[in-house]
Design a protein around this motif. Sequence first.
Motif, PDB file in Angstrom:
ATOM      1  N   LEU A 168       0.892  -1.165   0.000  1.00 32.45           N
ATOM      2  CA  LEU A 168       0.000   0.000   0.000  1.00 32.45           C
ATOM      3  C   LEU A 168       0.922   1.203   0.000  1.00 32.45           C
ATOM      4  CD1 LEU A 168      -2.693  -1.091   2.625  1.00 32.45           C
ATOM      5  CD2 LEU A 168      -2.822  -1.205   0.128  1.00 32.45           C
ATOM      6  N   LEU A 169       0.931   1.967  -1.094  1.00 31.73           N
ATOM      7  CA  LEU A 169       1.960   2.968  -1.329  1.00 31.73           C
ATOM      8  C   LEU A 169       1.364   4.361  -1.545  1.00 31.73           C
ATOM      9  CD1 LEU A 169       4.985   3.570  -1.945  1.00 31.73           C
ATOM     10  CD2 LEU A 169       4.528   2.836  -4.293  1.00 31.73           C
ATOM     11  N   ASP A 170       1.657   5.261  -0.622  1.00 33.04           N
ATOM     12  CA  ASP A 170       1.223   6.647  -0.746  1.00 33.04           C
ATOM     13  C   ASP A 170       1.954   7.280  -1.926  1.00 33.04           C
ATOM     14  OD1 ASP A 170      -0.015   9.074  -0.127  1.00 33.04           O
ATOM     15  OD2 ASP A 170       1.450   9.599   1.414  1.00 33.04           O
ATOM     16  N   ILE A 171       1.292   8.218  -2.617  1.00 35.18           N
ATOM     17  CA  ILE A 171       1.940   8.872  -3.759  1.00 35.18           C
ATOM     18  C   ILE A 171       2.817  10.037  -3.316  1.00 35.18           C
ATOM     19  CG2 ILE A 171       1.538  10.265  -5.827  1.00 35.18           C
ATOM     20  CD1 ILE A 171      -0.688   8.441  -6.604  1.00 35.18           C
ATOM     21  N   VAL A 172       2.315  10.896  -2.451  1.00 36.14           N
ATOM     22  CA  VAL A 172       3.051  12.111  -2.070  1.00 36.14           C
ATOM     23  C   VAL A 172       3.799  11.877  -0.758  1.00 36.14           C
ATOM     24  CG1 VAL A 172       2.861  14.562  -1.526  1.00 36.14           C
ATOM     25  CG2 VAL A 172       1.350  13.548  -3.247  1.00 36.14           C
ATOM     26  N   MET A 173       5.141  11.805  -0.862  1.00 35.02           N
ATOM     27  CA  MET A 173       5.999  11.570   0.303  1.00 35.02           C
ATOM     28  C   MET A 173       7.323  12.277   0.105  1.00 35.02           C
ATOM     29  SD  MET A 173       5.551   7.487   1.009  1.00 35.02           S
ATOM     30  CE  MET A 173       6.074   7.052  -0.649  1.00 35.02           C
ATOM     31  N   PRO A 174       8.057  12.523   1.207  1.00 38.72           N
ATOM     32  CA  PRO A 174       9.388  13.129   1.090  1.00 38.72           C
ATOM     33  C   PRO A 174      10.423  12.124   0.583  1.00 38.72           C
ATOM     34  CG  PRO A 174       8.900  12.628   3.375  1.00 38.72           C
ATOM     35  CD  PRO A 174       7.649  12.318   2.585  1.00 38.72           C
ATOM     36  N   LYS A 175      11.597  12.609   0.265  1.00 36.67           N
ATOM     37  CA  LYS A 175      12.761  11.831  -0.201  1.00 36.67           C
ATOM     38  C   LYS A 175      12.495  11.207  -1.567  1.00 36.67           C
ATOM     39  CE  LYS A 175      14.804  10.938   4.283  1.00 36.67           C
ATOM     40  NZ  LYS A 175      15.165   9.960   5.269  1.00 36.67           N
ATOM     41  N   GLY A 220      -7.830  14.503  -6.508  1.00 34.88           N
ATOM     42  CA  GLY A 220      -7.174  15.510  -7.324  1.00 34.88           C
ATOM     43  C   GLY A 220      -5.822  15.098  -7.861  1.00 34.88           C
ATOM     44  N   GLN A 221      -5.440  13.849  -7.661  1.00 33.76           N
ATOM     45  CA  GLN A 221      -4.142  13.377  -8.139  1.00 33.76           C
ATOM     46  C   GLN A 221      -4.292  12.415  -9.318  1.00 33.76           C
ATOM     47  OE1 GLN A 221      -2.490  11.880  -4.447  1.00 33.76           O
ATOM     48  NE2 GLN A 221      -1.492  13.821  -4.034  1.00 33.76           N
ATOM     49  N   GLU A 222      -5.295  12.676 -10.157  1.00 30.99           N
ATOM     50  CA  GLU A 222      -5.607  11.777 -11.265  1.00 30.99           C
ATOM     51  C   GLU A 222      -4.416  11.568 -12.210  1.00 30.99           C
ATOM     52  OE1 GLU A 222      -7.602  14.305 -10.303  1.00 30.99           O
ATOM     53  OE2 GLU A 222      -9.317  13.180  -9.524  1.00 30.99           O
ATOM     54  N   LYS A 223      -3.664  12.621 -12.470  1.00 27.59           N
ATOM     55  CA  LYS A 223      -2.508  12.518 -13.375  1.00 27.59           C
ATOM     56  C   LYS A 223      -1.477  11.542 -12.800  1.00 27.59           C
ATOM     57  CE  LYS A 223       0.938  15.250 -15.788  1.00 27.59           C
ATOM     58  NZ  LYS A 223       2.134  15.843 -15.254  1.00 27.59           N
ATOM     59  N   LEU A 224      -1.238  11.636 -11.484  1.00 32.77           N
ATOM     60  CA  LEU A 224      -0.277  10.729 -10.842  1.00 32.77           C
ATOM     61  C   LEU A 224      -0.797   9.292 -10.828  1.00 32.77           C
ATOM     62  CD1 LEU A 224       0.928  12.970  -7.888  1.00 32.77           C
ATOM     63  CD2 LEU A 224       2.206  12.355  -9.942  1.00 32.77           C
ATOM     64  N   ILE A 225      -2.106   9.130 -10.636  1.00 33.34           N
ATOM     65  CA  ILE A 225      -2.695   7.790 -10.647  1.00 33.34           C
ATOM     66  C   ILE A 225      -2.533   7.170 -12.027  1.00 33.34           C
ATOM     67  CG2 ILE A 225      -4.875   6.519 -10.548  1.00 33.34           C
ATOM     68  CD1 ILE A 225      -5.674   8.452  -8.269  1.00 33.34           C
ATOM     69  N   LYS A 226      -2.790   7.957 -13.068  1.00 34.96           N
ATOM     70  CA  LYS A 226      -2.634   7.472 -14.441  1.00 34.96           C
ATOM     71  C   LYS A 226      -1.185   7.021 -14.671  1.00 34.96           C
ATOM     72  CE  LYS A 226      -3.618   8.822 -19.220  1.00 34.96           C
ATOM     73  NZ  LYS A 226      -2.365   8.602 -19.896  1.00 34.96           N
ATOM     74  N   GLY A 244      -3.877  -1.027  -8.585  1.00 37.03           N
ATOM     75  CA  GLY A 244      -5.083  -0.397  -8.086  1.00 37.03           C
ATOM     76  C   GLY A 244      -4.735   0.860  -7.327  1.00 37.03           C
ATOM     77  N   TYR A 245      -5.782   1.564  -6.916  1.00 40.90           N
ATOM     78  CA  TYR A 245      -5.565   2.747  -6.100  1.00 40.90           C
ATOM     79  C   TYR A 245      -6.744   2.937  -5.160  1.00 40.90           C
ATOM     80  CZ  TYR A 245      -8.795   5.367  -9.071  1.00 40.90           C
ATOM     81  OH  TYR A 245      -9.909   5.791  -9.736  1.00 40.90           O
ATOM     82  N   ILE A 246      -6.471   3.605  -4.066  1.00 42.27           N
ATOM     83  CA  ILE A 246      -7.471   3.909  -3.050  1.00 42.27           C
ATOM     84  C   ILE A 246      -7.346   5.390  -2.727  1.00 42.27           C
ATOM     85  CG2 ILE A 246      -8.210   3.476  -0.672  1.00 42.27           C
ATOM     86  CD1 ILE A 246      -6.960   0.615  -1.086  1.00 42.27           C
ATOM     87  N   VAL A 247      -8.473   6.088  -2.757  1.00 40.10           N
ATOM     88  CA  VAL A 247      -8.483   7.516  -2.467  1.00 40.10           C
ATOM     89  C   VAL A 247      -8.653   7.727  -0.964  1.00 40.10           C
ATOM     90  CG1 VAL A 247      -9.682   9.700  -2.884  1.00 40.10           C
ATOM     91  CG2 VAL A 247      -9.424   8.054  -4.749  1.00 40.10           C
ATOM     92  N   LYS A 248      -7.785   8.596  -0.403  1.00 44.19           N
ATOM     93  CA  LYS A 248      -7.872   8.955   1.015  1.00 44.19           C
ATOM     94  C   LYS A 248      -8.757  10.193   1.156  1.00 44.19           C
ATOM     95  CE  LYS A 248      -3.306   9.265   1.590  1.00 44.19           C
ATOM     96  NZ  LYS A 248      -2.003   9.418   2.241  1.00 44.19           N
ATOM     97  N   PRO A 249      -9.540  10.330   2.203  1.00 41.18           N
ATOM     98  CA  PRO A 249      -9.710   9.320   3.256  1.00 41.18           C
ATOM     99  C   PRO A 249     -10.423   8.105   2.672  1.00 41.18           C
ATOM    100  CG  PRO A 249     -11.260  11.110   3.580  1.00 41.18           C
ATOM    101  CD  PRO A 249     -10.389  11.485   2.429  1.00 41.18           C
TER     102      PRO A 249
END
Length: 129
Positions: free
Chosen positions: A58-65, A91-97, A106-111
Amino acid sequence: MSADGLGGIRVLIVDDSLFMRKMLRKKLEARNIRVIGEAEDGLRAFEEYKKLTPDIVLLDIVMPKADGIKALKLIRGYDPAAKVIMLTAIGQEKLIKEARELGAVGYIVKPFDEDNLIKTIMRVMRDRG
């Protein structure tokens, strides 16, 4: 696997938010899904993946490093069969694509909705081929 198909699944949770990692762990463990590791950034995620070889990440898209896209590239480069589910904000549709094109399953939208989380994990495990 247990009767509900979840027991024995080994998951690596990657999110820079300790709160989110703890919440995901609690929800997964309540459904007999084993959380075998956690990471707070993409570089650590890659190291943990190599060490633990989880069934699902389960991998978050927006993270540091290193963000989730970079981590996904590293993980899938190391193991093209890796099952990675992206965690994303609205709002991160481009990154999901982009993540899908790189092999995210797959992807899961937070919350996130707990039922959707479990259904997505079950679908990925069923489709593992």
